[in-house]
Design a protein around this motif. Structure first.
Motif: not given
Length: 438
Positions: A420-421, A394-404, A304-307, A285-287
């Motif tokens: 997304r899942f 899943k990855l949450v919809a909101q990104k942090d300041s790094y885009g993760d 754990a994060w999505g990068d 979903g968010y690549v």
């Protein structure tokens, strides 16, 4: 076999025990040189059952053999050999000249029989060739009784039936109409491609993995890989329960010395998973790929994060460690960079979701995950579902300041969102650790 004179004087067949199919040549000597009426009479019909070397239903002190509702192929002057009907003519008999000249083409149309049985008698090349000629390619099956797998007689039949794409099905459960024979302790079945696919699919769905592996092994050796590939694809396109069973089936093949079946008939991701290769885990979903934080909390765990950017460092390199328990496989997700295993938090947030963490220990059920493969429009992906909490990652919809984005366990149905899942796995090809601040 009796002489013509003895055969002519013999009593007519017993049609009280056996069903009279009103076959016009049943009590007529071999007339193969004449233009006869062949069965089935209509080209749009099929014959239900032909018993090769059959004599009808026979019951003796040694047990029961034969069938009461079928056509029986036998020598032209053969009489019933045992039981109460001994020395009577054979019911619904279709004649052949001899055991070495088995040609029913004057009587039975080719490709016209649903079920052919044979019990105890010799299967020479002439007999095997005629059986293969009459059995239907699309819906037919051949079941032989009293033969051991690997015998020369079966080898003749195996070679002949390959022309019709009928292959041996180990441990086949007999249908009701073929049950009840007590004179034979064993049987071997040869099924058409559709039946083989259905049989393999059912074995996997029912969790009969040892039988599914045995069937797949036989099909692979006999050159019927198309059956395996088609069944795998059907399972991939089925519901979630079937998808999870497919993963366990693949595990049993891989660990049952049938790795080549997985390599050649399953999507490449299965080899990466079961071979415990280093992989990147990508959210479709968010690549973004799965990684662990550089910082630890008070328990020395890492979020754990999505990068979005890192594809090469060891932080995004993972291995799947299988755990086989209670007839199913689950996996621990191991990150070698931090020597940690993925888990879900014991606590939930205000909507019931759970944060994903990396931890040094891996002994709890929350460290284990189901891998549920699914194929949508030819594209393969996996749901990663926590064993203890039954929540998909899943990855949450909101990104942090790094885009993760944070990785969470979802409190709800993960199958409603196709991106997304869903996660894909690729062989990790990193060139070393990259500089990171988080």
């Amino acid at each position: 076999m009796q002489s013509l004179s003895v055969w002519k004087q013999a009593r007519s067949p017993n049609y009280k025990t056996n069903v009279d199919k009103e076959y016009p040549y049943s009590e007529v000597p071999f007339l193969g040189e004449y233009n006869l009426i062949k069965i089935p009479y209509s080209l749009s019909e099929l014959i239900d059952h032909v018993d090769y070397w059959g004599e009808g239903k026979i019951v003796t002190s040694h047990g029961r053999r034969g069938f009461e509702n079928c056509y029986n192929v036998n020598h032209t002057f053969q009489l019933v050999s045992n039981g109460e009907d001994r020395d009577r003519k054979i019911p619904n008999r279709i004649p052949v000249l001899s055991s070495t000249n088995c040609d029913t083409s004057a009587y039975i149309r080719g490709n016209s029989v649903k079920t052919v049985t044979l019990m105890g008698a010799s299967i020479n090349k002439s007999c095997a060739s005629d059986v293969a000629r009459i059995v239907n390619t699309d819906v037919g099956k051949v079941v032989v009784f009293g033969f051991n797998s690997g015998s020369p007689e079966l080898a003749n039949l195996i070679d002949a039936l390959k022309i019709k794409d009928l292959y041996e099905c180990p441990n086949y459960d007999l249908p009701k109409e073929l049950q009840g024979l007590t004179s034979f302790e064993s049987h071997v079945a040869f099924l058409n491609a559709t039946m083989l696919k259905d049989q393999l699919y059912k074995l996997v769905i029912d969790g009969e993995f040892d039988r599914a592996v045995a069937l797949s092994s036989k099909l692979n050796k006999d050159g019927a890989r198309d059956v395996i590939m088609a069944t795998v694809q059907k399972l991939l396109e089925s519901n979630s329960a079937a998808n999870t069973k497919l993963m366990s089936f693949a595990y049993k093949l891989w660990n049952g010395e049938e790795k080549d079946i997985v390599r050649n008939n399953f999507p490449p991701a299965f080899k990466l998973i079961l071979g415990q290769e280093n992989v990147t885990i990508l959210n479709t979903g968010y690549v973004q790929v799965l990684k662990l934080d550089t910082h630890t909390d008070s328990y020395n765990d890492r979020l754990a994060w999505g990068d979005s950017n890192d594809r090469t460092s060891t932080r995004v390199s993972w291995r799947f460690i299988p755990v086989w328990e209670n007839k199913e496989v689950t996996f621990k997700l191991f990150n070698a960079n931090y020597d940690m295993y993925l888990k879900l938090d014991a606590s939930t947030d205000d909507i019931g979701d759970r944060q994903a963490w990396g931890s040094k220990n891996s002994g709890e059920e929350r460290h284990r995950f189901y891998l549920e493969p699914t194929s949508k429009s030819g594209s393969l992906a996996f749901y990663i579902i926590n064993f203890q909490f039954k929540q998909g990652l899943k990855l949450v919809a909101q990104k942090d300041s790094y885009g993760d984005r944070l990785v969470m366990g979802h409190n709800g149905d993960i199958h409603v969102d196709e991106t997304r899942f869903r996660w894909t796995f690729a062989l990790w090809g990193g060139a070393g650790a990259a500089t990171a601040t988080k």
